[in-house]
Structure formats: C-alpha cells, structure tokens
Scaffold this motif. Sequence first.
Motif, PDB file in Angstrom:
ATOM      1  N   MET A 267       0.824  -1.204   0.000  1.00  0.00           N
ATOM      2  CA  MET A 267       0.000   0.000   0.000  1.00  0.00           C
ATOM      3  C   MET A 267       0.859   1.256   0.000  1.00  0.00           C
ATOM      4  SD  MET A 267      -3.034   1.324  -0.008  1.00  0.00           S
ATOM      5  CE  MET A 267      -4.328   0.314   0.720  1.00  0.00           C
ATOM      6  N   THR A 268       1.889   1.267   0.821  1.00  0.00           N
ATOM      7  CA  THR A 268       2.771   2.428   0.840  1.00  0.00           C
ATOM      8  C   THR A 268       3.564   2.535  -0.462  1.00  0.00           C
ATOM      9  OG1 THR A 268       4.485   1.115   1.961  1.00  0.00           O
ATOM     10  CG2 THR A 268       2.998   2.406   3.350  1.00  0.00           C
ATOM     11  N   GLY A 269       3.907   1.379  -1.034  1.00  0.00           N
ATOM     12  CA  GLY A 269       4.595   1.404  -2.337  1.00  0.00           C
ATOM     13  C   GLY A 269       3.695   1.964  -3.426  1.00  0.00           C
ATOM     14  N   ALA A 270       2.424   1.553  -3.408  1.00  0.00           N
ATOM     15  CA  ALA A 270       1.473   2.059  -4.395  1.00  0.00           C
ATOM     16  C   ALA A 270       1.258   3.556  -4.208  1.00  0.00           C
ATOM     17  CB  ALA A 270       0.143   1.322  -4.262  1.00  0.00           C
ATOM     18  N   ALA A 271       1.235   4.018  -2.946  1.00  0.00           N
ATOM     19  CA  ALA A 271       1.069   5.441  -2.677  1.00  0.00           C
ATOM     20  C   ALA A 271       2.236   6.243  -3.260  1.00  0.00           C
ATOM     21  CB  ALA A 271       0.946   5.690  -1.184  1.00  0.00           C
ATOM     22  N   GLU A 272       3.437   5.722  -3.116  1.00  0.00           N
ATOM     23  CA  GLU A 272       4.608   6.398  -3.676  1.00  0.00           C
ATOM     24  C   GLU A 272       4.533   6.449  -5.202  1.00  0.00           C
ATOM     25  OE1 GLU A 272       8.223   4.719  -2.263  1.00  0.00           O
ATOM     26  OE2 GLU A 272       7.730   5.016  -0.140  1.00  0.00           O
ATOM     27  N   LEU A 273       4.051   5.376  -5.806  1.00  0.00           N
ATOM     28  CA  LEU A 273       3.906   5.364  -7.263  1.00  0.00           C
ATOM     29  C   LEU A 273       2.889   6.396  -7.728  1.00  0.00           C
ATOM     30  CD1 LEU A 273       3.913   1.528  -8.074  1.00  0.00           C
ATOM     31  CD2 LEU A 273       5.704   3.183  -8.607  1.00  0.00           C
ATOM     32  N   ILE A 274       1.795   6.528  -6.983  1.00  0.00           N
ATOM     33  CA  ILE A 274       0.755   7.489  -7.356  1.00  0.00           C
ATOM     34  C   ILE A 274       1.296   8.913  -7.269  1.00  0.00           C
ATOM     35  CG2 ILE A 274      -1.484   8.451  -6.675  1.00  0.00           C
ATOM     36  CD1 ILE A 274      -2.231   5.604  -5.721  1.00  0.00           C
ATOM     37  N   VAL A 275       2.022   9.206  -6.214  1.00  0.00           N
ATOM     38  CA  VAL A 275       2.601  10.542  -6.056  1.00  0.00           C
ATOM     39  C   VAL A 275       3.619  10.810  -7.162  1.00  0.00           C
ATOM     40  CG1 VAL A 275       4.018  12.002  -4.571  1.00  0.00           C
ATOM     41  CG2 VAL A 275       2.190  10.620  -3.575  1.00  0.00           C
ATOM     42  N   LEU A 276       4.421   9.789  -7.508  1.00  0.00           N
ATOM     43  CA  LEU A 276       5.403   9.950  -8.578  1.00  0.00           C
ATOM     44  C   LEU A 276       4.719  10.210  -9.911  1.00  0.00           C
ATOM     45  CD1 LEU A 276       8.293   9.834  -9.668  1.00  0.00           C
ATOM     46  CD2 LEU A 276       8.041   7.346  -9.862  1.00  0.00           C
ATOM     47  N   LEU A 277       3.641   9.465 -10.190  1.00  0.00           N
ATOM     48  CA  LEU A 277       2.900   9.662 -11.437  1.00  0.00           C
ATOM     49  C   LEU A 277       2.336  11.078 -11.512  1.00  0.00           C
ATOM     50  CD1 LEU A 277       1.737   8.306 -14.015  1.00  0.00           C
ATOM     51  CD2 LEU A 277      -0.276   7.725 -12.662  1.00  0.00           C
ATOM     52  N   GLU A 278       1.799  11.559 -10.405  1.00  0.00           N
ATOM     53  CA  GLU A 278       1.283  12.926 -10.348  1.00  0.00           C
ATOM     54  C   GLU A 278       2.378  13.943 -10.672  1.00  0.00           C
ATOM     55  OE1 GLU A 278      -1.685  15.949  -8.955  1.00  0.00           O
ATOM     56  OE2 GLU A 278      -1.774  13.910  -9.754  1.00  0.00           O
ATOM     57  N   SER A 279       3.560  13.720 -10.109  1.00  0.00           N
ATOM     58  CA  SER A 279       4.678  14.636 -10.334  1.00  0.00           C
ATOM     59  C   SER A 279       5.159  14.600 -11.775  1.00  0.00           C
ATOM     60  CB  SER A 279       5.826  14.278  -9.377  1.00  0.00           C
ATOM     61  OG  SER A 279       6.906  15.174  -9.544  1.00  0.00           O
ATOM     62  N   VAL A 280       5.211  13.402 -12.355  1.00  0.00           N
ATOM     63  CA  VAL A 280       5.653  13.263 -13.752  1.00  0.00           C
ATOM     64  C   VAL A 280       4.714  14.009 -14.692  1.00  0.00           C
ATOM     65  CG1 VAL A 280       5.920  11.627 -15.663  1.00  0.00           C
ATOM     66  CG2 VAL A 280       6.879  11.090 -13.427  1.00  0.00           C
ATOM     67  N   CYS A 281       3.432  13.891 -14.455  1.00  0.00           N
ATOM     68  CA  CYS A 281       2.471  14.514 -15.355  1.00  0.00           C
ATOM     69  C   CYS A 281       2.374  16.018 -15.155  1.00  0.00           C
ATOM     70  CB  CYS A 281       1.097  13.871 -15.183  1.00  0.00           C
ATOM     71  SG  CYS A 281       1.052  12.162 -15.747  1.00  0.00           S
ATOM     72  N   LYS A 282       2.659  16.494 -13.945  1.00  0.00           N
ATOM     73  CA  LYS A 282       2.667  17.939 -13.714  1.00  0.00           C
ATOM     74  C   LYS A 282       3.929  18.593 -14.257  1.00  0.00           C
ATOM     75  CE  LYS A 282      -0.344  18.548  -9.685  1.00  0.00           C
ATOM     76  NZ  LYS A 282      -0.413  18.956  -8.263  1.00  0.00           N
ATOM     77  N   ASN A 283       5.020  17.865 -14.194  1.00  0.00           N
ATOM     78  CA  ASN A 283       6.310  18.438 -14.612  1.00  0.00           C
ATOM     79  C   ASN A 283       7.082  17.443 -15.472  1.00  0.00           C
ATOM     80  OD1 ASN A 283       6.203  20.903 -12.714  1.00  0.00           O
ATOM     81  ND2 ASN A 283       6.015  19.181 -11.289  1.00  0.00           N
ATOM     82  N   PRO A 284       6.566  17.094 -16.658  1.00  0.00           N
ATOM     83  CA  PRO A 284       7.234  16.076 -17.488  1.00  0.00           C
ATOM     84  C   PRO A 284       8.648  16.475 -17.915  1.00  0.00           C
ATOM     85  CG  PRO A 284       5.503  17.195 -18.730  1.00  0.00           C
ATOM     86  CD  PRO A 284       5.348  17.612 -17.308  1.00  0.00           C
ATOM     87  N   LYS A 285       8.908  17.778 -18.003  1.00  0.00           N
ATOM     88  CA  LYS A 285      10.247  18.219 -18.421  1.00  0.00           C
ATOM     89  C   LYS A 285      11.318  17.783 -17.426  1.00  0.00           C
ATOM     90  CE  LYS A 285       8.769  22.330 -20.978  1.00  0.00           C
ATOM     91  NZ  LYS A 285       8.873  23.809 -21.063  1.00  0.00           N
ATOM     92  N   ASP A 286      10.923  17.594 -16.172  1.00  0.00           N
ATOM     93  CA  ASP A 286      11.893  17.200 -15.144  1.00  0.00           C
ATOM     94  C   ASP A 286      12.233  15.719 -15.196  1.00  0.00           C
ATOM     95  OD1 ASP A 286      11.734  19.812 -14.298  1.00  0.00           O
ATOM     96  OD2 ASP A 286      10.331  19.380 -12.658  1.00  0.00           O
ATOM     97  N   TYR A 287      11.449  14.957 -15.954  1.00  0.00           N
ATOM     98  CA  TYR A 287      11.638  13.507 -15.952  1.00  0.00           C
ATOM     99  C   TYR A 287      11.977  12.933 -17.326  1.00  0.00           C
ATOM    100  CZ  TYR A 287       9.489  13.687 -11.330  1.00  0.00           C
ATOM    101  OH  TYR A 287       9.214  13.962 -10.013  1.00  0.00           O
ATOM    102  N   LEU A 288      11.631  13.637 -18.388  1.00  0.00           N
ATOM    103  CA  LEU A 288      11.800  13.097 -19.731  1.00  0.00           C
ATOM    104  C   LEU A 288      13.019  13.690 -20.415  1.00  0.00           C
ATOM    105  CD1 LEU A 288       8.082  13.232 -20.948  1.00  0.00           C
ATOM    106  CD2 LEU A 288       9.291  11.324 -19.886  1.00  0.00           C
ATOM    107  N   SER A 289      13.691  12.867 -21.175  1.00  0.00           N
ATOM    108  CA  SER A 289      14.811  13.334 -21.988  1.00  0.00           C
ATOM    109  C   SER A 289      14.608  12.839 -23.406  1.00  0.00           C
ATOM    110  CB  SER A 289      16.147  12.820 -21.433  1.00  0.00           C
ATOM    111  OG  SER A 289      16.163  11.395 -21.413  1.00  0.00           O
ATOM    112  N   CYS A 290      15.123  13.584 -24.354  1.00  0.00           N
ATOM    113  CA  CYS A 290      14.903  13.250 -25.752  1.00  0.00           C
ATOM    114  C   CYS A 290      15.970  12.299 -26.267  1.00  0.00           C
ATOM    115  CB  CYS A 290      14.906  14.518 -26.610  1.00  0.00           C
ATOM    116  SG  CYS A 290      13.441  15.514 -26.384  1.00  0.00           S
ATOM    117  N   ASN A 291      15.515  11.397 -27.133  1.00  0.00           N
ATOM    118  CA  ASN A 291      16.447  10.548 -27.863  1.00  0.00           C
ATOM    119  C   ASN A 291      16.144  10.719 -29.342  1.00  0.00           C
ATOM    120  OD1 ASN A 291      14.080   9.075 -28.306  1.00  0.00           O
ATOM    121  ND2 ASN A 291      14.529   7.643 -26.636  1.00  0.00           N
TER     122      ASN A 291
END
Length: 408
Positions: free
Chosen positions: A330-354
């Motif tokens: 449950m705590t692992g899933a909670a961390e994943l949900i928070v991470l997903l929220e952060s990725v979608c709010k700030n994709p530039k901080d997580y994505l790099s171009c290839n």
Amino acid sequence: MAVPHPSSSSSRSHPFLSHVYHTSFHHYHHHNHPSLVLFWCLVFSLLSPLALSSSSSSSSSSSDSSSSSSSHISLGIGETEGTKHDLHQAILRDEAVARLHELGQVSDAATHLERTFMSPASIRAIPLIRGWMEDAGLSTWVDYMGNVHGRVEPKNGSSQALLIGSHMDTVIDAGKYDGSLGIISAISALKVLKIDGRLGELKRPVEVIAFSDEEGVRFQSTFLGSAALAGIMPVSRLEVTDKSGISVQDALKENSIDITDENLMQLKYDPASVWGYVEVHIEQGPVLEWVGYPLGVVKGIAGQTRLKVTVKGSQGHAGTVPMSMRQDPMTGAAELIVLLESVCKNPKDYLSCNVQCNEDTVESLANSLVCTVGEISTWPSASNVIPGQVRQRNYSLLCTYVFSLLVL
C-alpha cells in the motif's frame, strides 16, 4: 474555434468541416440556456441543404464560404419569431432540454446516473431514443452491437452520408449532458427540418447514431460501439468479461442481440460511404468557462492509455509485524501514485529526448499530458491486515482537448 456571445462580432471565417468535426459545449445559466441556443444554430446550419450540398471548399471560394457560414451560424440570433430563419426554440431549446432531463432519469441507480453497456437502464433507453428519432422523421434500427441508428435518405441516395451522434452509456455518477447532448441535439435539428418540410431536400443522407459504449465502464474496454462501426474492433473483444464473468457476447445475447464473428464484421462502414462525422459533447472541464466561451471546436482528441498495475508485498498482521520488517504494497502504491502525479505535472523534469523525440515533443507533453489513478483495491482489504497486494488502474490522456478559441 469557439462561438462568442450573441453580442460579439468579428470577421473571422468559419469553414464547414467535411471530415471529423467535434464540438465541445459548456453549459451554464441553467434558466436561460444561451449556450444551447448558440449550439443548435451550429448543428442546424450543418444540416441545412446549402451546407450539405458541397463536400469540400476550394481556396478560391474561401471568402464566399466565410460569408455563407457566418450567415448560417447566425440563424435565429436577433431575429423575431416567425421569420424565415426561426429557430423553433420550443424544439431546439425547450423540448431538447426536457429530453436531456428525461434521459438523465433512465438509470440503474436510484441516487445517481449510471447507464452502462447493455445494462437494464441502457435497454430502457433504446426505445426512448428510437421514439425521438422516429418523431424527427428518421428510419430506425438497432445493430448487432446495440448501437441505435436513425437515418433519413434524400432523393439522391447514392451520396455520401453525414453521420452525427454520441454515446448513450455513462460513467458511474455521470452528468446528464455527457453523450446525451450529442444525440438529442442532432435529433432536434432534424425535427426542425421535418417541421419546415425541408427534410427531403437534404443533398445527402444524414444518420444519427447513439453509440452503445464509449466509456468502457462495464467491460473496461472503451469504444465498443464506434469501434465496431469503424471496423477496428477485434473479434476477441466479444469474449472480454465484466466483474460478474459475463462476456460482451453474452450481454448482447441476454438482450436478444445474437452477435457472431461474421455479423460483427458486417457492421463496418465503408469509408467511401461517409462524408463526415459531427459530434457535439459537453466539455466536462473548466477551460471554456474560464475563457468565457459557450462553445469551442476541438482541434485534438484525447488518446487514452489505461494500465492496471499490481504491487505485491508481504501480507501480515497490522499489530504484530514490526515496521522494520514490513513489505507493505500500500505504501509502495502510494509512492507510485505521487510519482505519477509529479511526472504529469512536470514532465520536463523527468523526460529526456532521444532519436525518437525532440524538444517540441516534450513541450507538447508539458501542455497536454494528464494522468489519473481512478481505481485502487487491496487484498484482503481489512483494517487490521497489512495487504498482500494492491491493484490500481491508471488512466492517462495524451493530447487532451485542445480548443481553437477564435472569435467569429
């Protein structure tokens, strides 16, 4: 583009689209319904014989198209009752709103609107919609996927058809405009043409379709109705089951629709027989209200990705297993949900171009990506038990509704 309030004016052109055309609608001011009046002007103009007589516009006649379309959009605005372009507001507004409320009462739940694919409420909605279609002068039928069709054939039956419609299924605790608006609006516009004696003057067939499934609530498989008509629904999807173990095929057979692999393939529309598709839909978001427009034309449609993620851990007693020895999913899933929220709010901080993307791609994601975890369940789901596993359903949209907000 968006249609402004009646008092606004501009010289911006409004080209009629001869391909897929999707309009989003924002409803407010419950008593006056100004958005409904503007919207039905738009649909009514698309159905007019002049609008339907031409399937394309050349660049050399763009000024004429601009002038013509502007006159169609202004049908009834500022004109007195009984004039040539009377909007028949009793039908386009009052009756349409009453029908939206009536269909909104057809539900499988007593406390909220819920009408999923082939549910009892969905079956009750079919004769209601067919009755409205027939009232507008349309010939009706229900196909092997439960889609409801209403069609009017002009004198020249060989012309490509204009398709108009939306979905009649809903999510759980749905809004009464979702899907229903696009169905009822098209029927209302055609009814006005019937009353005016102009339904037979259309230059091409017009078909209204109430799609049986768009939301995918029951079988977690979206667009069953429209995918079948587009010819892109695999036969294997008939075997997908709901939470009760009932398959799509079984649900249809329970309601006297005997679908087979063969007649599923027969549902596909020949692209050469279709001139275009129009769908009006409630926005279900804050953008149009925020910018102050009652209508907007959508330039990009959402591309959905749905994922079911299972996080496994070590099940144990909540009162006796020390924190240092726990593997709590449950705590692992909670961390994943928070991470997903952060990725979608700030994709530039997580994505790099290839080699497969560029900076424009990342910029586009930053402006259009949304992600949601809308469903989560645990096992064994007891307050005094550390769960053994957690399942979550992620709903991601890439390229959400993008509006071209141009004043006409």
